[in-house]
Design a protein around this motif. Structure first.
Motif, short mmCIF file in Angstrom:
data_model
loop_
_atom_site.label_atom_id
_atom_site.label_comp_id
_atom_site.label_asym_id
_atom_site.label_seq_id
_atom_site.Cartn_x
_atom_site.Cartn_y
_atom_site.Cartn_z
N ARG A 59 -72.05 -8.63 60.47
CA ARG A 59 -72.61 -7.43 59.44
C ARG A 59 -72.13 -5.98 59.93
NH1 ARG A 59 -73.41 -10.13 54.98
NH2 ARG A 59 -75.54 -11.05 54.54
N LYS A 114 -73.52 0.72 59.09
CA LYS A 114 -73.06 2.12 59.17
C LYS A 114 -74.23 3.28 58.62
CE LYS A 114 -68.69 0.80 59.90
NZ LYS A 114 -68.20 0.59 61.09
N ALA A 163 -77.78 3.55 57.41
CA ALA A 163 -78.53 2.24 58.19
C ALA A 163 -78.54 2.14 59.31
CB ALA A 163 -77.99 1.07 57.38
N TRP A 220 -81.11 4.55 61.09
CA TRP A 220 -82.52 4.04 61.00
C TRP A 220 -82.64 2.84 61.81
CZ3 TRP A 220 -84.17 -0.99 59.85
CH2 TRP A 220 -85.62 -1.08 59.42
N GLU A 250 -87.85 -8.75 55.96
CA GLU A 250 -88.05 -7.45 56.43
C GLU A 250 -89.44 -6.99 57.01
OE1 GLU A 250 -86.30 -5.10 53.10
OE2 GLU A 250 -88.60 -4.87 52.64
N VAL A 291 -87.56 -0.58 55.09
CA VAL A 291 -86.38 -1.24 54.39
C VAL A 291 -85.29 -0.95 55.21
CG1 VAL A 291 -85.20 -0.96 52.42
CG2 VAL A 291 -87.70 -0.56 52.39
N PHE A 292 -84.52 -2.09 55.50
CA PHE A 292 -83.21 -1.92 56.21
C PHE A 292 -82.15 -2.12 55.11
CE2 PHE A 292 -80.95 -4.15 60.06
CZ PHE A 292 -79.98 -3.01 60.11
N ASP A 293 -81.56 -1.10 54.46
CA ASP A 293 -80.74 -0.99 53.47
C ASP A 293 -79.47 -0.86 54.15
OD1 ASP A 293 -81.55 -1.48 51.00
OD2 ASP A 293 -82.34 0.57 50.58
N TYR A 294 -78.70 -1.70 53.99
CA TYR A 294 -77.31 -1.64 54.85
C TYR A 294 -76.40 -0.65 53.78
CZ TYR A 294 -78.44 -6.14 56.75
OH TYR A 294 -79.24 -7.31 57.38
N ALA A 295 -75.88 0.44 54.46
CA ALA A 295 -75.08 1.30 53.95
C ALA A 295 -73.74 0.84 53.44
CB ALA A 295 -74.80 2.53 54.73
N PRO A 296 -73.12 1.21 52.54
CA PRO A 296 -71.76 0.40 52.20
C PRO A 296 -70.82 0.51 53.28
CG PRO A 296 -72.36 2.04 50.42
CD PRO A 296 -73.32 2.32 51.62
N ALA A 297 -70.09 -0.52 53.71
CA ALA A 297 -69.14 -0.46 54.86
C ALA A 297 -68.02 -1.16 54.43
CB ALA A 297 -69.84 -1.39 55.88
N ARG A 336 -64.91 -10.51 54.21
CA ARG A 336 -65.68 -11.22 55.13
C ARG A 336 -64.77 -12.61 55.11
NH1 ARG A 336 -69.63 -14.85 55.68
NH2 ARG A 336 -70.44 -14.39 53.81
N THR A 364 -81.12 -13.48 49.91
CA THR A 364 -80.55 -12.73 50.87
C THR A 364 -79.01 -12.52 50.58
OG1 THR A 364 -80.08 -14.43 52.55
CG2 THR A 364 -82.26 -13.44 52.59
N ARG A 368 -75.70 -11.08 49.55
CA ARG A 368 -75.27 -9.84 49.03
C ARG A 368 -74.18 -9.91 48.09
NH1 ARG A 368 -77.66 -6.14 52.14
NH2 ARG A 368 -75.97 -4.55 51.75
N LYS A 428 -67.74 -4.86 53.97
CA LYS A 428 -67.86 -6.07 54.87
C LYS A 428 -69.02 -7.04 54.76
CE LYS A 428 -64.91 -3.04 57.61
NZ LYS A 428 -65.13 -1.89 58.74
N ASN A 429 -70.11 -6.26 54.03
CA ASN A 429 -71.29 -6.78 54.14
C ASN A 429 -71.61 -7.83 52.94
OD1 ASN A 429 -72.09 -6.01 56.64
ND2 ASN A 429 -72.90 -4.11 55.74
N ASP A 439 -71.54 -11.10 50.43
CA ASP A 439 -71.22 -12.40 50.75
C ASP A 439 -70.71 -13.04 49.56
OD1 ASP A 439 -72.66 -12.49 53.23
OD2 ASP A 439 -74.58 -11.96 52.14
#
Lengths: 315, 483
Positions: free
Chosen positions: A44, A47, A50, A53, A276, B3-9, B114, B317, B319, B326-327, B329
């Motif tokens: 994962r 970036k 995120a 945080w 979470e 909240v763990f929001d993955y930023a666009p990568a 990925r 879960t 995505r 890259k995140n 799925d």
């Protein structure tokens, strides 16, 4: 997990043989599949916001640890100062969760941290080997608690566990939990000595059933210490325990986690394996010493757009 | 609640070096074909990615001719150790250009970066490395002394793993001394044409590999071409049957790798958490565009509730979204046609009374996407249990006894693959002898290795790719008059 498990849980702690039956009945762990999943999740890419945080969250989850024979009261005091204000030039940096020391230094840490939100954790029960009798281990726990430690990190009797004397391990955790009173109990499984993931799963459930508030990977004195696959198994255990009982228990990974990148991989695992709601210092901790400085350097780099030298941070 | 929001990568699209226009590769050079040019889309946006010149029947003639000449003059007389050098060089060049190929594959196909980065491209290179090693050792492959190549191979590949399927076809053909005319799929021709550049870079003699883009009509021209000695096809059972009919009575050798409807069987003593991962990987890998996908989950009654509830939690879960992130799925469905087919079969599942559950994940508005879906209460008579959906849709059935599991697993005209999840070794061995499938995975799924033969039973085709059996498919046997 299934209703059947919740029913079996009531039965599990009735006596030593019920406990053995319950642990034997847990589903196995397939090593190849587990390690593959852990490796995939480790790709994962976290970036920007995120990452910001994640860095702050990781800082707030650190149990800043010093567990050396050479520890001094002065060193513990300066560690406590750092725990409260990790980066004095950036007052918006969160404090860490706790300072973790040997029991004879717990009183020093308690004094230094009075009036702050940072907790004092003390190792106990003949840490790190656990090689002593029950009375000594309970006296060790009492020293920690009487000194004001609100968190106790105990070690399980690995010898008894590997010999299959699950009942003895269970009873000892129950006794230590009682000696802890209101203090939080973290149960160190020392997964590096348990040899298989099946054993990690059994030891995790055993510790949860015995009343451990947190299950912890390692003392940091044995290699391998925390690994991602081991963390996956333990996170699955607290998730399934919650599903079955409604109770929320935590996980602490300790030993060998030195970089922000590593820490973020663990946070991703917490997020996607347990969920979470475990992303809070009351349910997930990092036992570490050098990790904090890397987190602070990365935090500065995110703010400044460039890296600054380690000399700007307190020791 | 944190909240763990993955930023666009997102991976950088420029790495793919997409050209506006691509040409067929014939006789060692890029030439314009006389066919109607086709436009290949980025399925994640629906936008045109590039224009590709396609071939006519006279172009197919010249490609086959070039391959024949290369076969006779250069490639088959060349010592195996020399051929191996070229194939090793191709393998290394794939590794060198891996990032470019991965991004291009994700752009053209819609699969998550990925997967193209960690599965498709490295595995494609591995097939070339593996077969390069065989080129000078064919005498010792147990296929008789001095086994002889067949000649010109006409190969037609699908859109689900464009470069990897190319590797499965071209690597064994070249190692055994055959030359190749390959038609990539209409919707995913780009990595095959970059592969053609790699052949040039590797100084592969002209005509040994020819790439002829086009639609089904080009495929038909190629497989029915009188000067083609061997046809290898991977694709739908429908087209496979057509090819077999057309080649009946001719001297052309044929191998077919067709559809599947694999059973993934979970017993009550399985390592449940890893079985969940295996189920997810079995059906949601590559958006379910996998011929050997574990599209039928057979789960033992006593753990069915537990497995299903854990499976739903896990699928939530996943995505879904931009294939270049890259995140991600689960990426985009390859084409509008395929998306329509998935929707139609899912609607049939609902009509026939199966219970549908679809992940509540957000679905992009643009492009072709389908959220992961699980049907429970599925009966063997329903279309979703019988027909290949080729999408992220899982049909769940339960069983009580091992015998019932075997019966249900084999109740299909297909027989490509199967999965078994149990901690009991004896049960795994017993099932492998009962399951009518070319590949049986034990406590894993969708694992591919060049040393392991892959291929089907029944209507999933015949012939094997990979391993020693895969070499045999490109070499003369007793019935070809070989000594």
């Amino acid at each position: 997990m299934s209703v059947a498990l919740a029913e079996r849980l009531d039965d599990a702690t009735r006596d030593a043989s019920s406990l053995r039956r319950f642990l034997a009945g847990l589903p196995g762990v397939d090593q190849v599949g587990l390690e593959q999943r852990a490796a995939t999740l480790a790709t994962r890419s976290i970036k920007q916001d995120a990452k910001r945080w994640a860095i702050d969250t990781a800082i707030s989850m650190v149990d800043l640890t010093t567990l050396e024979g050479a520890d001094t009261r002065g060193a513990v005091r300066s560690l406590c100062a750092k725990a409260v204000r990790p980066d004095p030039q950036r007052p918006d940096t969160p404090s860490v969760a706790a300072v973790c020391v040997y029991p004879d230094l717990a009183a020093t840490a308690v004094e230094a941290l009075a009036g702050t939100d940072v907790a004092v954790a003390s190792v106990a029960t003949a840490f790190p080997s656990g090689r002593s009798n029950r009375a000594v281990k309970l006296a060790d726990t009492a020293l920690a608690v009487d000194s004001g430690a609100t968190e106790v990190d105990m070690v399980i009797d690995r010898g008894a566990f590997l010999e299959g004397r699950y009942g003895d391990v269970f009873d000892e955790i129950v006794a230590v939990k009682q000696a802890c009173g209101d203090s939080h109990l973290k149960v160190i499984l020392e997964t590096g000595e348990l040899a298989t993931y099946d054993n990690v799963r059994k030891a995790s459930w055993l510790a949860l059933l015995a009343g451990g508030d947190v299950i912890k990977t390692s003392t940091g004195k044995v290699s391998p210490a925390a690994t991602l696959p081991v963390a996956h198994v333990m996170l699955q255990a607290v998730r399934d325990f919650h599903e079955a009982t409604g109770e929320l228990r935590g996980v602490k990974v300790a030993g060998g986690i030195r970089t922000t990148k590593d820490a973020i991989r663990y946070l991703v695992a917490v997020n996607e394996v347990a969920g979470e709601r475990w992303l809070t210092p009351s349910l997930f901790r990092f036992g570490a010493s050098s990790l904090l400085n890397d987190l602070l350097l990365q935090r500065r780099a995110k703010q400044d757009g460039h890296y600054s030298g380690a000399n700007y941070l307190p020791e | 609640m944190p909240v763990f929001d993955y930023a666009p990568a997102p991976e950088n699209r420029d790495i793919a070096r997409v050209k506006q226009y691509y040409q067929p590769f014939i006789g060692g050079g890029f030439v314009d074909g006389d066919g109607e040019p086709l436009k290949t889309l980025n399925p994640a946006t629906g936008e045109v990615l590039a224009e590709v010149s396609t071939v006519s029947s006279s172009d197919v003639d010249s490609a086959v001719h070039a391959a024949r000449r290369a076969f006779e003059r250069v490639w088959s007389p060349m010592p195996g150790a020399e051929r191996a050098k070229y194939i090793f060089r191709i393998a290394r060049l794939i590794q060198e250009r891996a990032r470019e190929l991965a991004v291009l594959e994700s752009l053209d196909n819609g699969k998550p970066i990925r997967e193209s980065r960690d599965a498709d491209i490295p595995t494609a290179a591995a097939y070339f490395f593996y077969h390069a090693g065989w080129a000078d050792k064919l005498d010792y492959a147990g296929l008789g002394p001095s086994p002889q190549p067949l000649g010109v191979a006409g190969q037609v590949i699908p859109w689900n793993f464009p470069l990897l399927m190319l590797a499965w076809k071209i690597a064994p053909a070249l190692a055994t001394g055959n030359t190749v005319v390959l038609k990539p799929a209409e919707t995913t021709p780009l990595t095959a044409l970059v592969f053609a550049e790699i052949c040039q870079q590797a100084d592969l003699p002209p005509g040994v590999v020819n790439i002829v883009p086009g639609a089904g009509d080009v495929g038909e021209m190629l497989v029915t071409h009188p000067d083609v000695d061997k046809v290898a096809f991977t694709g739908s059972t429908e087209v496979g049957k057509l090819i077999q009919r057309q080649l009946a009575g001719t001297r052309t050798r044929l191998t077919l790798e067709l559809g599947g409807k694999a059973a993934n069987i979970v017993f009550d003593d399985a390592p449940i958490d890893q079985a969940i991962e295996g189920i997810v990987n079995g059906i949601f890998f590559n958006q379910g565009h996998v011929c050997c996908a574990g599209s039928r989950l057979l789960v033992q009654e006593s753990v069915a509730d537990e497995v299903l509830s854990k499976l739903r939690a896990r699928v939530e879960t996943l995505r879904l979204g931009d294939p270049l992130d890259k995140n991600t799925d689960i990426g985009a469905i390859n084409s509008a046609e395929q998306l329509a087919k998935i929707r139609e079969l899912v609607a049939s599942g609902e009509d026939e009374g199966a219970q549908r559950w679809t992940s509540p994940c957000p679905v992009p508005e643009k492009g072709f996407f389908f959220a992961p879906t699980v049907f429970s209460g599925v009966e063997s008579s329903m279309r979703i249990a019988r027909e290949e959906i080729f999408g992220p849709v899982l049909s769940v059935q339960t069983f009580r006894t091992p015998d019932e599991a075997v019966t249900k697993a084999n109740t299909t005209p297909y027989g490509l693959s199967a999965g078994v999840w149990t901690e009991k070794g004896s049960r795994i061995l017993w099932l492998t002898s009962k399951l009518r499938a070319g590949v049986v995975w034990a406590n894993t799924f969708n694992r591919f290795d060049p040393a392991a033969p892959f291929g089907g039973y029944k209507e999933s085709g015949f012939g094997r790719e990979g391993g020693r059996s895969g070499l045999a498919a490109y070499l003369k046997g007793d019935d070809d008059g070989a000594v």
